[in-house]
Every structure is written in C-alpha cells, then in structure tokens.
Write an enzyme that holds these catalytic residues in place. Sequence first.
Site, PDB file in Angstrom:
ATOM      1  N   ASP A  21       0.831  -1.206   0.000  1.00  0.00           N
ATOM      2  CA  ASP A  21       0.000   0.000   0.000  1.00  0.00           C
ATOM      3  C   ASP A  21       0.868   1.260   0.000  1.00  0.00           C
ATOM      4  O   ASP A  21       2.006   1.242   0.466  1.00  0.00           O
ATOM      5  CB  ASP A  21      -0.908  -0.017   1.238  1.00  0.00           C
ATOM      6  CG  ASP A  21      -2.115   0.884   1.066  1.00  0.00           C
ATOM      7  OD1 ASP A  21      -2.317   1.434  -0.032  1.00  0.00           O
ATOM      8  OD2 ASP A  21      -2.868   1.049   2.052  1.00  0.00           O
ATOM      9  N   TRP A  26       2.832   7.913  -2.384  1.00  0.00           N
ATOM     10  CA  TRP A  26       4.248   8.072  -2.774  1.00  0.00           C
ATOM     11  C   TRP A  26       4.337   8.970  -4.008  1.00  0.00           C
ATOM     12  O   TRP A  26       5.175   9.873  -4.077  1.00  0.00           O
ATOM     13  CB  TRP A  26       4.829   6.692  -3.072  1.00  0.00           C
ATOM     14  CG  TRP A  26       6.280   6.671  -3.448  1.00  0.00           C
ATOM     15  CD1 TRP A  26       7.343   6.504  -2.600  1.00  0.00           C
ATOM     16  CD2 TRP A  26       6.841   6.812  -4.766  1.00  0.00           C
ATOM     17  NE1 TRP A  26       8.525   6.535  -3.311  1.00  0.00           N
ATOM     18  CE2 TRP A  26       8.241   6.723  -4.641  1.00  0.00           C
ATOM     19  CE3 TRP A  26       6.293   6.995  -6.038  1.00  0.00           C
ATOM     20  CZ2 TRP A  26       9.108   6.808  -5.732  1.00  0.00           C
ATOM     21  CZ3 TRP A  26       7.145   7.091  -7.127  1.00  0.00           C
ATOM     22  CH2 TRP A  26       8.534   7.000  -6.978  1.00  0.00           C
ATOM     23  N   HIS A  38       2.461   3.245  -8.984  1.00  0.00           N
ATOM     24  CA  HIS A  38       2.331   1.794  -9.196  1.00  0.00           C
ATOM     25  C   HIS A  38       3.539   1.249  -9.956  1.00  0.00           C
ATOM     26  O   HIS A  38       4.012   0.153  -9.677  1.00  0.00           O
ATOM     27  CB  HIS A  38       1.039   1.479  -9.955  1.00  0.00           C
ATOM     28  CG  HIS A  38      -0.202   1.816  -9.167  1.00  0.00           C
ATOM     29  ND1 HIS A  38      -0.334   1.501  -7.838  1.00  0.00           N
ATOM     30  CD2 HIS A  38      -1.350   2.444  -9.520  1.00  0.00           C
ATOM     31  CE1 HIS A  38      -1.520   1.921  -7.403  1.00  0.00           C
ATOM     32  NE2 HIS A  38      -2.151   2.506  -8.403  1.00  0.00           N
ATOM     33  N   GLU A  68     -12.180  -5.081  -4.800  1.00  0.00           N
ATOM     34  CA  GLU A  68     -12.701  -3.722  -4.569  1.00  0.00           C
ATOM     35  C   GLU A  68     -12.038  -2.693  -5.489  1.00  0.00           C
ATOM     36  O   GLU A  68     -12.582  -1.617  -5.726  1.00  0.00           O
ATOM     37  CB  GLU A  68     -12.474  -3.294  -3.107  1.00  0.00           C
ATOM     38  CG  GLU A  68     -13.351  -4.032  -2.090  1.00  0.00           C
ATOM     39  CD  GLU A  68     -12.943  -5.478  -1.864  1.00  0.00           C
ATOM     40  OE1 GLU A  68     -11.740  -5.793  -1.938  1.00  0.00           O
ATOM     41  OE2 GLU A  68     -13.846  -6.321  -1.647  1.00  0.00           O
ATOM     42  N   TRP A  70     -11.786  -2.548  -8.548  1.00  0.00           N
ATOM     43  CA  TRP A  70     -12.534  -2.238  -9.779  1.00  0.00           C
ATOM     44  C   TRP A  70     -13.226  -0.879  -9.662  1.00  0.00           C
ATOM     45  O   TRP A  70     -13.545  -0.258 -10.661  1.00  0.00           O
ATOM     46  CB  TRP A  70     -13.596  -3.316 -10.064  1.00  0.00           C
ATOM     47  CG  TRP A  70     -13.011  -4.632 -10.461  1.00  0.00           C
ATOM     48  CD1 TRP A  70     -12.951  -5.762  -9.703  1.00  0.00           C
ATOM     49  CD2 TRP A  70     -12.404  -4.971 -11.720  1.00  0.00           C
ATOM     50  NE1 TRP A  70     -12.342  -6.779 -10.388  1.00  0.00           N
ATOM     51  CE2 TRP A  70     -12.002  -6.319 -11.629  1.00  0.00           C
ATOM     52  CE3 TRP A  70     -12.154  -4.274 -12.902  1.00  0.00           C
ATOM     53  CZ2 TRP A  70     -11.367  -6.982 -12.688  1.00  0.00           C
ATOM     54  CZ3 TRP A  70     -11.522  -4.931 -13.951  1.00  0.00           C
ATOM     55  CH2 TRP A  70     -11.136  -6.264 -13.841  1.00  0.00           C
ATOM     56  N   ARG A  72     -11.980   1.864  -8.648  1.00  0.00           N
ATOM     57  CA  ARG A  72     -11.076   3.010  -8.865  1.00  0.00           C
ATOM     58  C   ARG A  72     -11.349   3.635 -10.236  1.00  0.00           C
ATOM     59  O   ARG A  72     -11.988   3.002 -11.081  1.00  0.00           O
ATOM     60  CB  ARG A  72      -9.623   2.545  -8.779  1.00  0.00           C
ATOM     61  CG  ARG A  72      -9.266   2.120  -7.364  1.00  0.00           C
ATOM     62  CD  ARG A  72      -7.786   1.947  -7.181  1.00  0.00           C
ATOM     63  NE  ARG A  72      -7.535   1.684  -5.771  1.00  0.00           N
ATOM     64  CZ  ARG A  72      -6.380   1.859  -5.164  1.00  0.00           C
ATOM     65  NH1 ARG A  72      -5.337   2.304  -5.832  1.00  0.00           N
ATOM     66  NH2 ARG A  72      -6.247   1.601  -3.880  1.00  0.00           N
ATOM     67  N   LEU A 132      11.252 -20.184  -5.147  1.00  0.00           N
ATOM     68  CA  LEU A 132      10.289 -19.361  -4.388  1.00  0.00           C
ATOM     69  C   LEU A 132       8.952 -19.376  -5.127  1.00  0.00           C
ATOM     70  O   LEU A 132       8.926 -19.321  -6.365  1.00  0.00           O
ATOM     71  CB  LEU A 132      10.820 -17.928  -4.286  1.00  0.00           C
ATOM     72  CG  LEU A 132       9.983 -16.905  -3.525  1.00  0.00           C
ATOM     73  CD1 LEU A 132      10.904 -15.940  -2.771  1.00  0.00           C
ATOM     74  CD2 LEU A 132       9.100 -16.076  -4.443  1.00  0.00           C
ATOM     75  N   LEU A 192      -6.765  -5.574   7.303  1.00  0.00           N
ATOM     76  CA  LEU A 192      -6.457  -6.660   6.367  1.00  0.00           C
ATOM     77  C   LEU A 192      -7.031  -6.402   4.978  1.00  0.00           C
ATOM     78  O   LEU A 192      -6.583  -7.000   4.000  1.00  0.00           O
ATOM     79  CB  LEU A 192      -7.039  -7.976   6.889  1.00  0.00           C
ATOM     80  CG  LEU A 192      -6.132  -8.869   7.734  1.00  0.00           C
ATOM     81  CD1 LEU A 192      -6.868 -10.159   8.100  1.00  0.00           C
ATOM     82  CD2 LEU A 192      -4.833  -9.222   7.020  1.00  0.00           C
TER      83      LEU A 192
HETATM   84  C1  FPP Z   1      -1.991   0.193  -3.204  1.00  0.00           C
HETATM   85  O1  FPP Z   1      -1.518   1.497  -3.267  1.00  0.00           O
HETATM   86  C2  FPP Z   1      -1.485  -0.566  -4.315  1.00  0.00           C
HETATM   87  C3  FPP Z   1      -2.258  -1.153  -5.270  1.00  0.00           C
HETATM   88  C4  FPP Z   1      -3.715  -1.125  -5.280  1.00  0.00           C
HETATM   89  C5  FPP Z   1      -1.648  -1.848  -6.392  1.00  0.00           C
HETATM   90  C6  FPP Z   1      -0.370  -2.505  -6.085  1.00  0.00           C
HETATM   91  C7  FPP Z   1       0.250  -2.858  -7.354  1.00  0.00           C
HETATM   92  C8  FPP Z   1       1.574  -2.853  -7.605  1.00  0.00           C
HETATM   93  C9  FPP Z   1       2.636  -2.549  -6.631  1.00  0.00           C
HETATM   94  C10 FPP Z   1       2.029  -3.194  -8.935  1.00  0.00           C
HETATM   95  C11 FPP Z   1       1.328  -4.386  -9.471  1.00  0.00           C
HETATM   96  C12 FPP Z   1       2.122  -5.600  -9.391  1.00  0.00           C
HETATM   97  C13 FPP Z   1       1.821  -6.646 -10.193  1.00  0.00           C
HETATM   98  C14 FPP Z   1       2.573  -7.897 -10.141  1.00  0.00           C
HETATM   99  C15 FPP Z   1       0.710  -6.537 -11.161  1.00  0.00           C
HETATM  100  P1  FPP Z   1      -2.605   2.655  -3.317  1.00  0.00           P
HETATM  101  O2  FPP Z   1      -2.811   3.005  -4.738  1.00  0.00           O
HETATM  102  O3  FPP Z   1      -3.822   2.250  -2.582  1.00  0.00           O
HETATM  103  O4  FPP Z   1      -1.838   3.781  -2.566  1.00  0.00           O
HETATM  104  P2  FPP Z   1      -2.506   4.917  -1.688  1.00  0.00           P
HETATM  105  O5  FPP Z   1      -3.158   4.255  -0.512  1.00  0.00           O
HETATM  106  O6  FPP Z   1      -1.329   5.741  -1.299  1.00  0.00           O
HETATM  107  O7  FPP Z   1      -3.460   5.659  -2.565  1.00  0.00           O
END
Ligand code: FPP
Length: 240
Positions: A21, A26, A38, A68, A70, A72, A132, A192
């Site tokens: 998250d 960031w 991302h 959930e 979807w 966004r 792994l 979670l």
């Molecule tokens: C949460 O950050 C992150 C996500 C919903 C996506 C995570 C995805 C990646 C790190 C890349 C995808 C990896 C693969 C293998 C497809 P957020 O957007 O909720 O951050 P925020 O809470 O700061 O808004």
Amino acid sequence: MNNEATSLPDRVPYHLAIIMDGNGRWARARGMPRLAGHRAGVENLRRILRASSEFGIKILTIYAFSTENWGRPEAEVRGLMNILEAVIDRELGQLHANGVQLRHIGELEGLSPILQRKVRQAIELTRNNDQLILNVAFNYGGRQELIQAFRRIIADGVPPEQIDETLIDYYLYTAGQPDPDMVVRTGGEMRLSNFLLWQASYAEYYSTPVFWPDFDREELLKAIAQFARRERRYGLVPQT
Ligand code: FPP
C-alpha cells in the site's frame, strides 16, 4: 541505522504475505500521477523478490489488485491491468531463470482474454520451479475466495460432517500451501482489507508507515526482525 535490522535473524517467515500500500501517496508526494507510483511499486517488487529469495523466504504472496479495486477510476484500473501484462511480458524470463514459480490467486475471469491467457501461460511455464513461490493476488477478495470455496464444496456434494479446516483449505486458491506466517502492510493502515481472511488467522501482523515503493531490503529485514522476536502461541499459553 538500527543494527538489529541489518543482520538476518535465525527465524524467517516461510510464507510472507504483503499488502503493497501507499503507491498513490508516494506519487502524490512527488507531484506525479498515481500510476507512476504503481510503476515504482513494480520496481520495488523486483527488489523485494530478490531479497526474499536471499533471506530464504519460500512463499511470497502479494496483494496486487483486489475485487474492490474495480471501483477506482477507469484509467487507473486499465493502468494496473497494463502493468500486470507488462510485468509478464518483461519479467517472466528473468523470474523463470531465477526459479520463481508464479501462481495466481483470485478470479481470472473478469480480466481480458489476452491477460488471462498470459497469466495461464506464465503459470504453466514456471510450475516446476522451486526457489520461491510468488502468489500474485489479482482480482482477489478474501470473502470471494470463501464464497467460491463453499459453492464448490456444495457442488461436489461434500457431506457436512466432512467439512473441516483441512477440507476448506483444499478449496481455497492457496490449496496445498502453508498459511502465511506474517502479513506485512506498508503505507501505515492497520487493516487486512479482505486479504487472506482464512489463511491469515494466526499470521503475525506488521504495519509500517513506509510507502511500498520505499519498502526496501532494510525495511524487510526490520519486519523479519520483529517476526523473529514474537512468540507465536496459536491460542495457547506462553511456553515456560
Ligand atoms: C496500493 O496502493 C497498491 C495497489 C492497489 C496496487 C499494487 C500494485 C503494484 C505494486 C504493482 C502491481 C504488481 C503486479 C505484479 C501486477 P494505493 O494506490 O492504494 O496507494 P494509496 O493508498 O497511497 O493511494
């Protein structure tokens, strides 16, 4: 720097699950669009995968896209789909060469037919790798996982008295794998969020304010150090 965090403790989680998250925050802190966050998250995934392998973690489960998500904005959803596709296109060879077994947890239906095919091919290519296991939770929801399990149990005509924990495990996306020992959440939240609801029952939970793109090898070591210090009692009394 904290010395304890720089050396690897004796006890390392066999199965580590991560809620990645903080990508959006960031990016915002740098005046960049969310998708740039991302993309930085994917870069970091590469680092954490390497570190996990080095530390002897055998199963890494990452929460990449929840049922959930979807909801966004459409451009972000499309961007995340494109990222998954690009990861498969660009990284699969290297992952395979490094002995990573790719698995998917969640529902493939809902993704584009091309993406579904690519995911299936990646799983097939890497199925015998044993350095792994990387479980990619994509279009994953813990409640959805339980619903599909109960539906299949009923469809298979399983008698009620045969339903126990082992049987339910068998019907989950993670069938055949041990439960996560630790769930790490970056970005500071303390929940979670529908991740591994059944499997994480006894996992050690670790939350850090560090945003996912900044959660590096040292941060992972800190999390492992916490894990090593905790006593896992599974509902029993402390050992004397
Ligand atoms: C949460 O950050 C992150 C996500 C919903 C996506 C995570 C995805 C990646 C790190 C890349 C995808 C990896 C693969 C293998 C497809 P957020 O957007 O909720 O951050 P925020 O809470 O700061 O808004």
